[in-house]
Design a protein around this motif. Structure first.
Motif, PDB file in Angstrom:
ATOM      1  N   GLY A 104       1.814   0.053  11.001  1.00 39.97           N
ATOM      2  CA  GLY A 104       0.698  -0.403  10.188  1.00 39.97           C
ATOM      3  C   GLY A 104       0.026   0.668   9.364  1.00 39.97           C
ATOM      4  N   GLU A 105       0.501   1.914   9.464  1.00 34.86           N
ATOM      5  CA  GLU A 105      -0.094   3.016   8.712  1.00 34.86           C
ATOM      6  C   GLU A 105       0.739   3.261   7.462  1.00 34.86           C
ATOM      7  N   ALA A 106       0.139   3.073   6.283  1.00 34.98           N
ATOM      8  CA  ALA A 106       0.883   3.069   5.024  1.00 34.98           C
ATOM      9  C   ALA A 106       1.418   4.442   4.637  1.00 34.98           C
ATOM     10  N   THR A 107       0.660   5.496   4.890  1.00 32.37           N
ATOM     11  CA  THR A 107       1.069   6.824   4.436  1.00 32.37           C
ATOM     12  C   THR A 107       2.370   7.274   5.095  1.00 32.37           C
ATOM     13  N   SER A 108       2.521   7.031   6.396  1.00 27.05           N
ATOM     14  CA  SER A 108       3.755   7.403   7.090  1.00 27.05           C
ATOM     15  C   SER A 108       4.944   6.624   6.551  1.00 27.05           C
ATOM     16  N   LEU A 109       4.729   5.344   6.257  1.00 28.48           N
ATOM     17  CA  LEU A 109       5.801   4.533   5.689  1.00 28.48           C
ATOM     18  C   LEU A 109       6.165   5.038   4.301  1.00 28.48           C
ATOM     19  N   ALA A 110       5.168   5.365   3.505  1.00 32.67           N
ATOM     20  CA  ALA A 110       5.421   5.894   2.157  1.00 32.67           C
ATOM     21  C   ALA A 110       6.227   7.188   2.224  1.00 32.67           C
ATOM     22  N   ARG A 111       5.910   8.034   3.171  1.00 31.29           N
ATOM     23  CA  ARG A 111       6.603   9.310   3.303  1.00 31.29           C
ATOM     24  C   ARG A 111       8.081   9.096   3.638  1.00 31.29           C
ATOM     25  N   ALA A 112       8.374   8.166   4.555  1.00 32.50           N
ATOM     26  CA  ALA A 112       9.762   7.900   4.939  1.00 32.50           C
ATOM     27  C   ALA A 112      10.540   7.283   3.785  1.00 32.50           C
ATOM     28  N   LEU A 113       9.911   6.354   3.064  1.00 31.63           N
ATOM     29  CA  LEU A 113      10.575   5.729   1.920  1.00 31.63           C
ATOM     30  C   LEU A 113      10.883   6.769   0.847  1.00 31.63           C
ATOM     31  N   SER A 114       9.922   7.613   0.564  1.00 31.64           N
ATOM     32  CA  SER A 114      10.113   8.635  -0.468  1.00 31.64           C
ATOM     33  C   SER A 114      11.221   9.608  -0.090  1.00 31.64           C
ATOM     34  N   GLU A 115      11.309   9.903   1.210  1.00 30.27           N
ATOM     35  CA  GLU A 115      12.351  10.824   1.696  1.00 30.27           C
ATOM     36  C   GLU A 115      13.744  10.315   1.335  1.00 30.27           C
ATOM     37  N   SER A 146       0.833  -1.212   0.000  1.00 27.30           N
ATOM     38  CA  SER A 146       0.000   0.000   0.000  1.00 27.30           C
ATOM     39  C   SER A 146       0.859   1.251   0.000  1.00 27.30           C
ATOM     40  N   ALA A 147       1.917   1.246   0.808  1.00 21.06           N
ATOM     41  CA  ALA A 147       2.807   2.401   0.862  1.00 21.06           C
ATOM     42  C   ALA A 147       3.505   2.610  -0.481  1.00 21.06           C
ATOM     43  N   PHE A 148       3.992   1.524  -1.074  1.00 25.41           N
ATOM     44  CA  PHE A 148       4.694   1.654  -2.354  1.00 25.41           C
ATOM     45  C   PHE A 148       3.745   2.143  -3.443  1.00 25.41           C
ATOM     46  N   SER A 149       2.492   1.703  -3.391  1.00 24.07           N
ATOM     47  CA  SER A 149       1.537   2.137  -4.409  1.00 24.07           C
ATOM     48  C   SER A 149       1.295   3.645  -4.347  1.00 24.07           C
ATOM     49  N   GLN A 150       1.470   4.246  -3.169  1.00 24.45           N
ATOM     50  CA  GLN A 150       1.269   5.690  -3.015  1.00 24.45           C
ATOM     51  C   GLN A 150       2.399   6.504  -3.642  1.00 24.45           C
ATOM     52  N   ILE A 151       3.581   5.906  -3.779  1.00 21.58           N
ATOM     53  CA  ILE A 151       4.740   6.669  -4.257  1.00 21.58           C
ATOM     54  C   ILE A 151       5.301   6.129  -5.576  1.00 21.58           C
TER      55      ILE A 151
END
Length: 384
Positions: free
Chosen positions: A320-331, A213-218
């Protein structure tokens, strides 16, 4: 000295990798090591050193109903007791809760010392009322109980009335051994593409649904990056459907279990751990020691014992929250210099969690349990 290590199986997993590593190190120091599993040898993923005796009790399997479970566990205790009589170990080490409890009961009246171990923070993986009750009353009778973190030690002391708990973290052994099957990273991610790597069993615990889910956001904003998740398990079909629904079949790959994980760490540009809970995660430790920049959820135990946020990796909340994980990965995906800095600092865990340090803790524990000649061996190990 004779050591008997008891574990459910040698299938792919962190505790199983620890057994393979420790048994080889102890054997190399002249100890007579036997590894016994409840499951068949046919299920093995890890290959033990040739010097290690490998036994299978052939008593694994699910039991339906309380009566069947009682009979099945009695059979396991009797089978393990026969092994104890045959091997005659000085010390028995049960790996994880079930094997630890069986070892405690099977060794009653015998002269061997018993060490129980917990590899997951207990409240994060409920056992059910029966096993929880049995653990509470049985663990105090073990000679020692080993926890991977201070938080687990405190829980065991409070909830199991244990006064003999020692914290011994896992060690990372470099170079990482190679097993079959061997799969070259370039066969999955072509040269020139960036790789986000994850690894583990396909279970709810590992949170790969959150990762996808996180990867799909970014994914659209990071077109040069692909996600690879190594491993397998019961959740594979659900994860494949999630990938297909997100239209990421050409960006997210799940090639299965691999035995050359060191090559994948070397190829990865970034490693991510999306677990909802952990004990002391071997894949995260290995990735950091191999020089990977890492991002992990800050679950109750494990990642925070390895990662100092902003120094050698990033910790993400809430779990378990995808958006926070996506933000850190993108950073980190967009900042090459920061990834290189974190990766360089991450390598220090190889010294902090070295075999020398961890084995000295084990040797001191053996000596405290009253096994002869162990303190001398500990000094010899440190000097070599």
């Amino acid at each position: 000295m004779k050591l008997l290590i008891v574990i459910y199986s040698l299938q792919h997993g962190g505790a199983e990798r620890v057994v393979a590593n420790l048994s080889a190190l102890w054997s190399a120091r002249g100890y007579e090591v036997t590894v016994a599993t409840l499951a068949s040898k046919a299920t093995d993923f890890y290959v033990l050193d040739k010097s290690i005796r490998r036994l299978s009790l052939e008593v694994a399997g699910e039991s339906i109903g309380v009566g069947n479970a009682l009979v099945a566990n009695l059979r396991r205790i009797l089978a393990l007791r026969r092994v104890l009589r045959r091997v005659g170990p000085d010390i028995v080490i049960g790996v994880e809760t079930t094997a630890s409890l069986l070892s405690i009961f099977a060794s009653r009246g015998l002269r061997c010392k018993v060490i129980a171990t917990e590899h997951i923070h207990p409240p994060m993986l409920p056992l059910g009322r029966v096993w929880t009750t049995v653990r509470r009353y049985a663990y105090p009778s073990a000679d020692h109980v080993v926890a991977l973190t201070e938080k687990t030690r405190a829980w065991l002391e409070q909830h199991c009335r244990c006064k003999n708990v020692k914290v011994i973290p896992n060690a990372v052994s470099l170079p990482i051994p190679v097993f079959d099957p061997v799969l070259e990273p370039e066969s999955i991610v072509v040269p020139g593409r960036r790789m986000l790597l994850a690894a583990g069993r396909f279970t709810t615990q590992k949170g790969f649904d959150c990762l996808i889910s996180a990867f799909s956001q970014i994914a659209t904003d990071q077109p040069q990056w692909d996600l690879v998740i190594l491993g397998d398990g019961a959740a594979r079909s659900a994860l494949e459907r999630q990938i297909a629904d997100a239209g990421l079949e050409r960006r997210v790959f799940m090639p299965g279990q691999v035995g050359n994980v060191a090559q994948w760490y070397a190829r990865a540009d970034l490693y991510v751990m999306s677990s909802r809970f952990e004990g002391f995660p071997m894949t995260l430790l290995e990735a950091m020691a191999s020089g990977c920049a890492v991002v992990s959820y800050d679950c109750d135990t494990g990642p925070r014992d390895l990662i100092k946020h902003g120094e050698n990796g990033l910790l993400v909340e809430p779990v378990g929250e995808a958006t926070s994980l996506a933000r850190a990965l993108s950073e980190l995906m967009t900042n090459d210099d920061e990834r290189v800095r974190l990766a360089s600092n991450a390598r220090d865990v190889a010294d902090a969690f070295s075999p020398v340090r961890t084995l000295r803790m084990w040797y001191d524990l053996f000596a405290e349990a009253g096994v002869q000649d162990v303190a001398c061996r500990a000094d010899q190990w440190v000097s070599k």
